[in-house]
Write a protein that holds these residues in place. Sequence first.
Motif, PDB file in Angstrom:
ATOM      1  N   LEU A  60       0.851  -1.196   0.000  1.00  0.00           N
ATOM      2  CA  LEU A  60       0.000   0.000   0.000  1.00  0.00           C
ATOM      3  C   LEU A  60       0.884   1.243   0.000  1.00  0.00           C
ATOM      4  O   LEU A  60       1.801   1.361   0.814  1.00  0.00           O
ATOM      5  N   LEU A  61       0.594   2.184  -0.903  1.00  0.00           N
ATOM      6  CA  LEU A  61       1.232   3.502  -0.900  1.00  0.00           C
ATOM      7  C   LEU A  61       0.206   4.522  -0.450  1.00  0.00           C
ATOM      8  O   LEU A  61      -0.878   4.633  -1.029  1.00  0.00           O
ATOM      9  N   THR A  62       0.535   5.300   0.579  1.00  0.00           N
ATOM     10  CA  THR A  62      -0.362   6.343   1.064  1.00  0.00           C
ATOM     11  C   THR A  62       0.116   7.701   0.551  1.00  0.00           C
ATOM     12  O   THR A  62       1.317   7.954   0.443  1.00  0.00           O
ATOM     13  N   GLN A 111       4.819  15.768  -7.889  1.00  0.00           N
ATOM     14  CA  GLN A 111       4.540  14.906  -6.736  1.00  0.00           C
ATOM     15  C   GLN A 111       4.308  13.461  -7.182  1.00  0.00           C
ATOM     16  O   GLN A 111       4.756  12.518  -6.515  1.00  0.00           O
ATOM     17  N   ALA A 112       3.643  13.283  -8.318  1.00  0.00           N
ATOM     18  CA  ALA A 112       3.448  11.937  -8.861  1.00  0.00           C
ATOM     19  C   ALA A 112       4.783  11.338  -9.297  1.00  0.00           C
ATOM     20  O   ALA A 112       5.026  10.132  -9.116  1.00  0.00           O
ATOM     21  N   ASP A 113       5.657  12.174  -9.862  1.00  0.00           N
ATOM     22  CA  ASP A 113       6.998  11.706 -10.230  1.00  0.00           C
ATOM     23  C   ASP A 113       7.750  11.198  -9.003  1.00  0.00           C
ATOM     24  O   ASP A 113       8.446  10.172  -9.058  1.00  0.00           O
ATOM     25  N   ILE A 114       7.630  11.934  -7.894  1.00  0.00           N
ATOM     26  CA  ILE A 114       8.310  11.549  -6.660  1.00  0.00           C
ATOM     27  C   ILE A 114       7.793  10.199  -6.171  1.00  0.00           C
ATOM     28  O   ILE A 114       8.568   9.328  -5.753  1.00  0.00           O
ATOM     29  N   ALA A 115       6.483  10.012  -6.220  1.00  0.00           N
ATOM     30  CA  ALA A 115       5.897   8.729  -5.798  1.00  0.00           C
ATOM     31  C   ALA A 115       6.446   7.590  -6.640  1.00  0.00           C
ATOM     32  O   ALA A 115       6.832   6.534  -6.117  1.00  0.00           O
ATOM     33  N   GLU A 116       6.495   7.797  -7.943  1.00  0.00           N
ATOM     34  CA  GLU A 116       7.018   6.752  -8.835  1.00  0.00           C
ATOM     35  C   GLU A 116       8.493   6.483  -8.556  1.00  0.00           C
ATOM     36  O   GLU A 116       8.928   5.315  -8.546  1.00  0.00           O
ATOM     37  N   GLU A 117       9.259   7.538  -8.351  1.00  0.00           N
ATOM     38  CA  GLU A 117      10.694   7.374  -8.108  1.00  0.00           C
ATOM     39  C   GLU A 117      10.944   6.622  -6.802  1.00  0.00           C
ATOM     40  O   GLU A 117      11.850   5.782  -6.722  1.00  0.00           O
ATOM     41  N   LEU A 140      -4.826  10.544  -8.663  1.00  0.00           N
ATOM     42  CA  LEU A 140      -5.508  10.541  -9.959  1.00  0.00           C
ATOM     43  C   LEU A 140      -4.524  10.741 -11.108  1.00  0.00           C
ATOM     44  O   LEU A 140      -4.722  10.201 -12.200  1.00  0.00           O
ATOM     45  N   GLU A 141      -3.466  11.497 -10.884  1.00  0.00           N
ATOM     46  CA  GLU A 141      -2.426  11.615 -11.914  1.00  0.00           C
ATOM     47  C   GLU A 141      -1.723  10.274 -12.116  1.00  0.00           C
ATOM     48  O   GLU A 141      -1.463   9.865 -13.249  1.00  0.00           O
ATOM     49  N   LEU A 142      -1.438   9.572 -11.026  1.00  0.00           N
ATOM     50  CA  LEU A 142      -0.858   8.232 -11.147  1.00  0.00           C
ATOM     51  C   LEU A 142      -1.809   7.284 -11.871  1.00  0.00           C
ATOM     52  O   LEU A 142      -1.391   6.465 -12.703  1.00  0.00           O
ATOM     53  N   LEU A 143      -3.112   7.412 -11.580  1.00  0.00           N
ATOM     54  CA  LEU A 143      -4.106   6.580 -12.243  1.00  0.00           C
ATOM     55  C   LEU A 143      -4.182   6.902 -13.730  1.00  0.00           C
ATOM     56  O   LEU A 143      -4.297   5.997 -14.564  1.00  0.00           O
TER      57      LEU A 143
END
Length: 321
Positions: A60-62, A111-117, A140-143
């Motif tokens: 799970l990623l929060t 912020q989505a880039d950071i999550a992916e990284e 939603l950007e990740l989705l």
Amino acid sequence: MWLYVAVGVGILAIVFVNYPSPPLTPVIKAWRSGGKYFKFRSHNIFYRVEKGDNPAGGVLLTVHGFPTSSHDWSKVLPGLQAQHSEVILFDMIGFGLSDKPPDHDYSIMEQADIAEELLKKLEITQVHLLSHDYGDTVALELLARFNQKQTSLKILSLCLSNGGIFPETNFPRPIQKLLTIPYVGAILSRLSFYGVFKRGFGDVFGVNTQPTESEFRDFYSAVVHNNGYQINYKLLGYIAERSQHKDRWVGSLQKSSIPVHMIYGPSDPVNPSVFINHYKKTVPRPSITVLDPEISHYPQWEAPEDFVQTYSTFQKSLSAQ
């Protein structure tokens, strides 16, 4: 003459009202001690990896909300660990214990880039997502990236909570509107202090579900850490981004092939109850749990047991599909 005096007093207030910044509270220091940092484009990003109790539950990623941090999930963390093999928490850039560069263009995309990284660093290729407020838009950007095959990350499920995902039903607080005004926002951010924060932040909690005094102090110390008071107005660019990218982000919900659920506190002044019908009309096969009427904008803090129970029911429904 009086004008010069007023200007001088104003300058002194700006310089000294948050000098020095208050130290981290013991609670936030303890939260920091359980985590690590990784570099993203020369910036330090704070994160924690918590072992879960369910090997079959996946990772799970929060994703936390504005203006707070990953500590928002601390009350529900044990319940989340019961559902998953690992729970990953992180502070986005500009938030909490992560870097808050003053000359930086903050964006949902980054912020989505950071999550992916972070997930790449941890060698994680598939996750469940749990988000709140500002974090809903990052999710939603990740989705959207997942739907359009713009990422190698596989999203297994998404659970949102009290985010302004629809510009039509999102009503930023008066202070947030003021902070988005050029130059005014920069000045007001620097003039903010604990009393102002407590009053404004308390307004988004229910009357009977207010944080304790020590909890308010914990929230505040994480917000102003690393001179956060200087850049809060910059983070509010997400309000305009939501309108600019509405088709992409709302469209990601409408086109989603993965299970999506919304946990909603109905006393939320930022996303009032008109949100419910709009969500049901806009999202195909809408899945939403409306919590008790007294619960407001921070359901994971105001009603942690109900929040965990609702999330657990959602996760259990996945195995039945």
